[in-house]
Design a protein around this motif. Structure first.
Motif, short mmCIF file in Angstrom:
data_model
loop_
_atom_site.label_atom_id
_atom_site.label_comp_id
_atom_site.label_asym_id
_atom_site.label_seq_id
_atom_site.Cartn_x
_atom_site.Cartn_y
_atom_site.Cartn_z
N PRO A 1 18.60 174.45 88.97
CA PRO A 1 17.35 174.51 88.21
C PRO A 1 16.28 173.65 88.86
O PRO A 1 16.55 172.56 89.36
CB PRO A 1 17.74 173.96 86.83
N ALA A 2 15.04 174.15 88.86
CA ALA A 2 13.93 173.41 89.45
C ALA A 2 13.61 172.19 88.60
O ALA A 2 13.84 172.17 87.39
CB ALA A 2 12.71 174.31 89.55
N GLY B 1 19.12 170.00 78.93
CA GLY B 1 17.72 169.85 79.31
C GLY B 1 17.10 171.04 80.00
O GLY B 1 15.89 171.05 80.25
N GLU B 2 17.86 172.08 80.30
CA GLU B 2 17.32 173.22 81.02
C GLU B 2 16.58 174.18 80.09
O GLU B 2 17.06 174.49 78.99
CB GLU B 2 18.43 173.98 81.75
N VAL B 3 15.42 174.66 80.54
CA VAL B 3 14.63 175.60 79.76
C VAL B 3 14.09 176.69 80.68
O VAL B 3 14.09 176.56 81.91
CB VAL B 3 13.45 174.90 79.05
N ALA B 4 13.62 177.76 80.07
CA ALA B 4 13.00 178.86 80.81
C ALA B 4 11.49 178.72 80.74
O ALA B 4 10.92 178.54 79.66
CB ALA B 4 13.44 180.20 80.22
N ILE C 1 10.43 184.55 85.10
CA ILE C 1 10.60 183.16 84.65
C ILE C 1 11.28 182.32 85.73
O ILE C 1 11.86 182.84 86.68
CB ILE C 1 11.43 183.08 83.36
N THR C 2 11.21 181.01 85.54
CA THR C 2 12.00 180.07 86.33
C THR C 2 12.81 179.21 85.37
O THR C 2 12.41 179.01 84.21
CB THR C 2 11.10 179.16 87.19
N ILE C 3 13.94 178.71 85.83
CA ILE C 3 14.77 177.81 85.04
C ILE C 3 14.51 176.40 85.54
O ILE C 3 14.61 176.14 86.74
CB ILE C 3 16.27 178.14 85.17
N ALA C 4 14.14 175.51 84.64
CA ALA C 4 13.77 174.16 85.07
C ALA C 4 14.35 173.13 84.12
O ALA C 4 14.72 173.43 82.98
CB ALA C 4 12.25 174.02 85.12
#
Length: 696
Positions: free
Chosen positions: A19-20, A388-391, A691-694
């Motif tokens: 994840p970024a 803590g990961e979100v889209a 989307i990105t996962i960060a």
């Protein structure tokens, strides 16, 4: 198309990426409303909330937003109920517990807001049966009028005249301890007035006093004050100040329904006061009124719009432990559970404080949340693995909408709510996994002419056919319920019961209704009119005689219908599920409608004649004789086993795909993709476009 998609996915290699790192919103603690009334948005109410914990509980208050130190404890496993000190109707006061219990049961069945309490009065224990959780005296007066006019109450009350109770009280100065306050309350009771121990915050602990009377107005309180002067200490009584913080303690027999085992019911004023409860040890807290579920964290109780509000506050990630285990089967692949965890986390962070005093509610209006009762190791591991990961889309947390099944194709946001969202676009979804191992059901004709569904393992093929070529089946066991829809649910009506050895005619065969494919109906024109009129402002006059799809969206979902030739107005297209539901909403808006009351007859030269309504259909033979088919049911067969069941009156059957609004991630689709070897990031990016996962 779906099969090709599944094969393509199977042989595509996707490299998982970490994840970024980005500026991601965080939330340490989440506030989940279990009971809350917000008119026009959400309503889930209870007159009281009953808590317990194996390690005991600590109780404190906050007033006007200021924090207060803990000042009261509850013993291990003891039940403690909390309720607002509002307006009620005292329907009975008696020394006979059996009479009081009978009345309580009647009122509880009728209103769900009854109480059975006791107090010392006139030198004996008196039982009071109260009803209501009324916000205003006017509402309580309406309740009083209702119960006074109820003829069934007379045998239960013995002629007792009901009266109002309210939040106006007199109060003594503080006593040295709880026992002294209890003795003083009994003294006031001996003088014939109602009195209870009251609790207030003191330095280093609780202060105990006595509150006398529960009047519905300041004038009524003056009458009580005059009577209380006869009791020791009566001259020192003062009216309780409005908006002051207190707990009024009653002995409540409602839960135990026995005279010997009351528990403590604390009532607090419906002002700025906020009551909080936390576990004294490490054990969770149980809330009886939420199906006895247990919860992490603490609880806050307050009055919102005059009703009791109950909010569970706990660490955000711990909340997700329960959500993921409820929203997705814990036995599903780990990557699907991880996708669910990121989606659930993103959904909350996108919404913020969406319910005035809470971020979310505990139902599927937000996300299903059942506390520690629902937690499972696999779901907990998925949450921890994605902590803590979100889209994100365009640098912002997305509204990660999801549903059970896309029915082969997820929906565009516009098909559900009328608005366009760039990352919520249709996607081919491998949802057929929901049909695995399900049985076929046969739609059959009974001797009565009625139709219904029988599960495939309860009948056998006789090898015979009728004149129309339809198969004749025979039941193989007793006690068979023929159901209106091909599924076993309490809400699905039973058409008839039949026994072993009976023959039925097969119309067709379908798989058991499931999130991928489902059947509902047929419903009569009267049933449809009742269902539609209950949910729209522009009412239908008479029966529904026609329902037609007038618009569909990109995924094929219905976005507009006409009923009796007129478009039905709904707040959003997804609302059609509710509008058209008889005995419950339709599973999705991805459906076809069969008008069973309409028959088209093909004549010579290709001409057709469509018949609707109750006019009989005539069939003429070569001898010139005509036979009228004017019964409730008409069955047309082609001699090859293809049979259509029609009704003489208007009727409507729905066949569809998908379960839920269909927007965003399909949970069954996520399951299928995870089984094919795809990781959670791929699954999320497949359903949420661009989307990105960060993580922080």
């Amino acid at each position: 198309m779906l099969l090709a998609t599944a094969i393509l996915l199977l042989f595509t290699t996707v490299m998982a990426a970490a994840p970024a790192r980005a500026a991601v919103p965080t939330l340490d603690n989440i506030r989940v409303a279990l009971f809350l009334q917000l008119p026009g948005k959400y309503t889930s109410t209870t007159p009281e909330a009953t808590f317990s914990s194996p390690g005991g509980m600590t109780i404190g208050i906050t007033v006007g937003g200021g924090a207060a130190a803990p000042w009261m404890t509850a013993p291990a496993s003891a039940n403690v109920s909390l309720a607002l000190d509002d307006f009620k109707v005292k329907v009975l006061e008696t020394a006979n517990f059996a009479n009081a219990l009978s009345l309580y049961k009647y009122l509880q069945t009728a209103s769900r807001t009854a109480y059975l309490t006791s107090l010392s009065k006139g030198g004996a224990i008196q039982y009071q049966v109260l009803e209501g959780a009324y916000t205003t005296v006017a509402e309580a007066q309406a309740g009083l009028a209702r119960w006074s006019a109820d003829a069934k109450l007379a045998p239960l009350t013995g002629g007792y005249k009901s009266e109002l109770q309210g939040p106006f009280h007199l109060e003594t100065p503080a006593y040295a301890n709880k026992a002294a306050a209890q003795a003083a309350a009994a003294g006031f009771g001996n003088a014939g007035v109602d009195a209870w121990v009251a609790v207030r915050e003191g330095k280093g602990g609780a202060l105990y006093s006595v509150m006398v009377g529960a009047a519905a107005s300041a004038d009524a309180l003056k009458t009580i004050q005059a009577a209380a002067l006869k009791a020791p200490g009566g001259a020192g009584l003062k009216a309780v100040e409005a908006n002051s913080a207190y707990l009024l303690l009653r002995s409540d027999h409602s839960a135990s329904q026995t005279a010997a085992a009351p528990h403590e019911l604390y009532q607090f004023p419906a002002g700025d006061m906020k009551l909080w409860i936390a576990p004294a040890g490490q054990q969770p807290i149980k809330l009886a009124e939420r199906s006895g579920r247990t919860y992490r964290g603490s609880f806050e109780l307050s009055a919102v719009n005059g009703k009791l509000a109950v909010v569970n506050e706990l660490p955000f990630e711990h909340y997700l432990y329960s959500v993921v285990a409820i929203e997705m089967y814990p036995s599903w692949p780990a990557e699907a559970l991880k996708a669910q965890a990121v989606a659930a986390r993103s959904f909350v962070l996108n919404k913020g404080l969406g319910f005035q005093i809470a971020h979310v509610v505990d139902t599927t209006l937000s996300q299903a949340y059942y506390g520690t009762t629902a937690e499972q190791p696999s779901a907990t591991a998925a949450v921890d693995a994605t902590k803590g990961e979100v889209a994100l889309y365009d640098g912002k947390v997305i509204e990660a909408i999801y549903s059970s099944s896309g029915g082969g194709m997820t929906a565009d946001a516009s098909e559900a709510w009328g608005n366009t969202v760039p990352y919520l676009q249709p996607a081919a979804s491998p949802d057929q996994i929901s049909e695995a191992a399900l049985l076929n059901w046969h739609r059959v004709v009974l001797d009565s002419g009625e139709t219904g569904y029988i599960r495939g393992d309860l009948v056998k093929d006789t090898g015979r056919k009728n004149e129309a070529g339809a198969r004749i089946l025979e039941t193989t066991t007793d006690g068979i319920n023929v159901r209106r829809h091909p599924i076993i649910q309490d809400t699905v009506p039973v058409v008839a019961g039949i026994g072993k050895g009976q023959t039925v005619i097969e119309i067709d065969s379908v798989i058991e209704s499931n999130p991928m494919n489902w059947e509902r109906g047929p419903f009569t024109g009267e049933e449809m009119a009742t269902a539609i009129n209950a949910r729209v402002s522009d009412k239908i006059n008479g029966l529904v005689t026609s329902i037609a799809v007038s618009k569909r969206g990109p995924s094929g979902r219905v976005t507009e219908i006409t009923v009796n030739g007129k478009a039905v107005a709904v707040s959003s297209p997804d609302g059609l599920r509710s509008v058209l539901g008889v005995g419950g909403s339709l599973p999705s808006t991805k459906f076809e409608i069969e008008e069973t009351g309409k028959m088209t007859v093909l004549g010579a030269g290709g001409q057709t004649d469509t018949r609707t309504g109750s006019a009989p259909l005539y069939v003429m033979g070569s001898d010139g004789r005509a036979t009228a088919f004017n019964g409730e049911y008409v069955y047309a067969g082609d001699g090859k086993g293809n049979v259509r069941a029609a009704t003489s009156a208007p009727g409507f059957a729905f066949s569809g795909q998908g379960f839920g609004h269909g927007v965003g991630m399909s949970q069954f689709g996520a399951y299928s993709l995870a089984q094919q070897g795809y990781d959670y990031q791929y699954i999320l990016q497949y359903y949420y476009k661009g989307i990105t996962i960060a993580k922080e």
